[in-house]
Design a protein around this motif. Structure first.
Motif, PDB file in Angstrom:
ATOM      1  N   SER A   1      -3.955 -52.391  23.571  1.00  0.00           N
ATOM      2  CA  SER A   1      -4.344 -53.671  22.879  1.00  0.00           C
ATOM      3  C   SER A   1      -4.820 -53.633  21.603  1.00  0.00           C
ATOM      4  N   SER A   2      -6.152 -53.047  21.247  1.00  0.00           N
ATOM      5  CA  SER A   2      -6.743 -52.984  19.928  1.00  0.00           C
ATOM      6  C   SER A   2      -7.017 -51.817  19.792  1.00  0.00           C
ATOM      7  N   TRP A   3      -7.013 -50.862  20.614  1.00  0.00           N
ATOM      8  CA  TRP A   3      -7.322 -49.243  20.345  1.00  0.00           C
ATOM      9  C   TRP A   3      -6.147 -48.490  20.705  1.00  0.00           C
ATOM     10  N   TYR A   4      -5.627 -47.797  19.650  1.00  0.00           N
ATOM     11  CA  TYR A   4      -4.401 -46.835  19.688  1.00  0.00           C
ATOM     12  C   TYR A   4      -4.469 -45.565  19.954  1.00  0.00           C
ATOM     13  N   LYS A   5      -3.605 -44.689  20.856  1.00  0.00           N
ATOM     14  CA  LYS A   5      -3.881 -43.600  20.762  1.00  0.00           C
ATOM     15  C   LYS A   5      -3.163 -42.808  19.628  1.00  0.00           C
ATOM     16  N   VAL A   6      -3.943 -42.012  18.862  1.00  0.00           N
ATOM     17  CA  VAL A   6      -3.614 -41.067  17.745  1.00  0.00           C
ATOM     18  C   VAL A   6      -3.601 -39.903  17.936  1.00  0.00           C
ATOM     19  N   TRP A   7      -2.838 -39.022  17.042  1.00  0.00           N
ATOM     20  CA  TRP A   7      -2.706 -37.543  17.100  1.00  0.00           C
ATOM     21  C   TRP A   7      -2.025 -36.962  15.996  1.00  0.00           C
ATOM     22  N   THR A   8      -2.489 -35.612  15.838  1.00  0.00           N
ATOM     23  CA  THR A   8      -1.783 -34.741  14.748  1.00  0.00           C
ATOM     24  C   THR A   8      -1.006 -33.663  15.274  1.00  0.00           C
ATOM     25  N   ASN A   9      -0.196 -33.100  14.638  1.00  0.00           N
ATOM     26  CA  ASN A   9       0.515 -31.980  15.051  1.00  0.00           C
ATOM     27  C   ASN A   9      -0.314 -30.693  15.104  1.00  0.00           C
ATOM     28  N   TYR A  10      -1.556 -30.781  14.706  1.00  0.00           N
ATOM     29  CA  TYR A  10      -2.585 -29.601  14.638  1.00  0.00           C
ATOM     30  C   TYR A  10      -3.692 -29.927  15.765  1.00  0.00           C
ATOM     31  N   GLY A  11      -3.333 -30.779  16.766  1.00  0.00           N
ATOM     32  CA  GLY A  11      -4.113 -30.753  17.885  1.00  0.00           C
ATOM     33  C   GLY A  11      -5.200 -31.910  17.991  1.00  0.00           C
ATOM     34  N   LEU A  12      -5.475 -32.697  16.946  1.00  0.00           N
ATOM     35  CA  LEU A  12      -6.429 -33.622  16.952  1.00  0.00           C
ATOM     36  C   LEU A  12      -5.771 -34.882  17.830  1.00  0.00           C
ATOM     37  N   SER A  13      -6.450 -35.389  18.832  1.00  0.00           N
ATOM     38  CA  SER A  13      -5.908 -36.396  19.481  1.00  0.00           C
ATOM     39  C   SER A  13      -7.019 -37.507  20.028  1.00  0.00           C
TER      40      SER A  13
END
Length: 278
Positions: free
Chosen positions: A60-72
Motif C-alpha cells: 500500500s504505502s511501503w514497497y519491497k525493494v531490492w538490488t542485484n547485489y543482495g540488499l533487500s
C-alpha cells in the motif's frame, strides 16, 4: 556456497510479478532501506541518488525493494520514482552474468555486469565485471578473470582488480597488489581514471611480528634474497619499528649484497612501501 547463498536470497524476490525499475525521490540524496514496512523498523542499508533498483508495487504505502547485489527490504512509496529505461547486460557474459549494479547520472546510464562471488562491507566481490553504457551500448573497461571488487560511492563506480603477487609461494603470507580503474562523472563527461600501486597485506599480532622478525634475521645469511626482501617488506608494512629499521637497512644487514636482480627487487619493495605509507 557463496554463490548458492546469494542466489537463494535473490530468487524469491525476483519471482514477484510486479517488479519494476526505480530510483529514489529524496532531496537528502539517499533513502534508507528498512527491514519491515514501517518507519520504525530497523535500517538495513541505503540506496543513493542515481542508483537503479527494483521494487514491487503490491504494497500500500511501503514497497519491497531490492538490488542485484543482495540488499533487500522496504522503502516508503513516496521515496520511489519509476525509472523508464533499459539497463541490462546487452548480451554480455554467460548464464551467470547479470547486471550487478545500475546507475544513472547526467543522461548516462551504466550497468556493471558479471558474476557475484560474495557481498561484504558494502563491497561486491566477483569476476568478469564489465562497466557498460546502456544507452550507447559501449563497453567502458576490459573485464578480468582475476578476482575483482566493485564499490559505488559518491557517484563513482570503482572496480578493483586483485592478484596474488609478488611474495614467493614458499612463504605462507601474501602481498596483494591492488590496481584501481575508477569510473566517475564530471558534468556531462564520463572519465576513466587508472590508479596503480596501493597494496593490501597480512596483518600480524605483536607476538607474530616478533617471531617472524627473528626467523628473518637468523636466516638472512643463507636464505633466498628475493624471499627475504618480500618478507621484510610485509613485516615493515605492519608498522613494527624494528621491522621497518631492518627493511630500510636491509642492504647493511646483508653486507651490501643487494645488486643486480636483488637490487632491482629491493628498489621495487621500497617503492611499494612508500606508496602504502602515503
Amino acid at each position: 556456497m557463496k554463490h548458492t547463498a546469494i542466489l537463494l536470497l535473490l530468487l524469491p524476490i525476483h519471482l514477484l510479478a510486479q517488479a519494476r525499475l526505480g530510483q529514489i525521490n529524496d532531496p537528502d540524496g539517499y533513502t534508507n532501506v528498512r527491514s519491515e514496512p514501517s518507519g520504525q523498523a530497523g535500517i538495513i542499508g541505503k540506496i543513493s541518488d542515481g542508483e537503479i533498483f527494483e521494487f514491487d508495487v503490491s504494497g500500500s504505502s511501503w514497497y519491497k525493494v531490492w538490488t542485484n547485489y543482495g540488499l533487500s527490504g522496504y522503502m516508503h512509496s513516496s521515496k520511489i520514482q519509476e525509472a523508464k529505461l533499459e539497463c541490462g547486460c546487452n548480451g554480455y557474459g554467460g548464464v551467470n552474468s547479470k547486471p550487478i549494479l545500475r546507475y544513472t547520472e547526467g543522461g548516462r546510464v551504466l550497468s556493471v555486469c558479471g558474476t557475484i562471488d560474495s557481498v561484504a562491507n558494502n563491497m561486491i566481490y566477483g569476476t568478469e565485471m564489465l562497466v557498460q553504457d546502456c544507452l550507447s551500448r559501449a563497453e567502458l573497461n576490459e573485464p578480468s578473470i582475476l578476482p575483482q571488487k566493485v564499490e559505488l560511492k559518491d557517484g563513482r563506480i570503482s572496480i578493483t582488480e586483485l592478484a596474488n603477487l609478488p611474495v614467493s609461494k614458499s612463504w605462507k603470507y601474501s602481498l596483494v597488489p591492488v590496481t584501481k580503474n575508477s569510473y566517475f562523472f564530471i558534468d556531462d563527461r564520463f572519465i576513466k581514471q587508472i590508479n596503480a600501486g596501493a597494496y593490501s597485506f597480512p596483518k600480524f599480532s605483536t607476538n607474530e611480528l616478533e617471531e617472524e622478525l627473528e626467523k628473518l634475521k637468523s636466516g638472512l645469511s643463507n636464505a633466498s634474497l628475493h624471499l627475504s626482501i618480500d618478507i621484510a617488506l610485509v613485516l615493515a608494512l605492519n608498522d613494527c619499528d624494528d621491522c621497518v629499521a631492518l627493511f630500510l637497512d636491509l642492504g647493511d644487514y646483508l653486507g651490501g649484497g643487494l645488486d643486480g636482480e636483488n637490487g632491482e627487487r629491493y628498489l621495487e619493495a621500497l617503492r611499494v612501501y612508500g606508496l602504502n605509507k602515503k
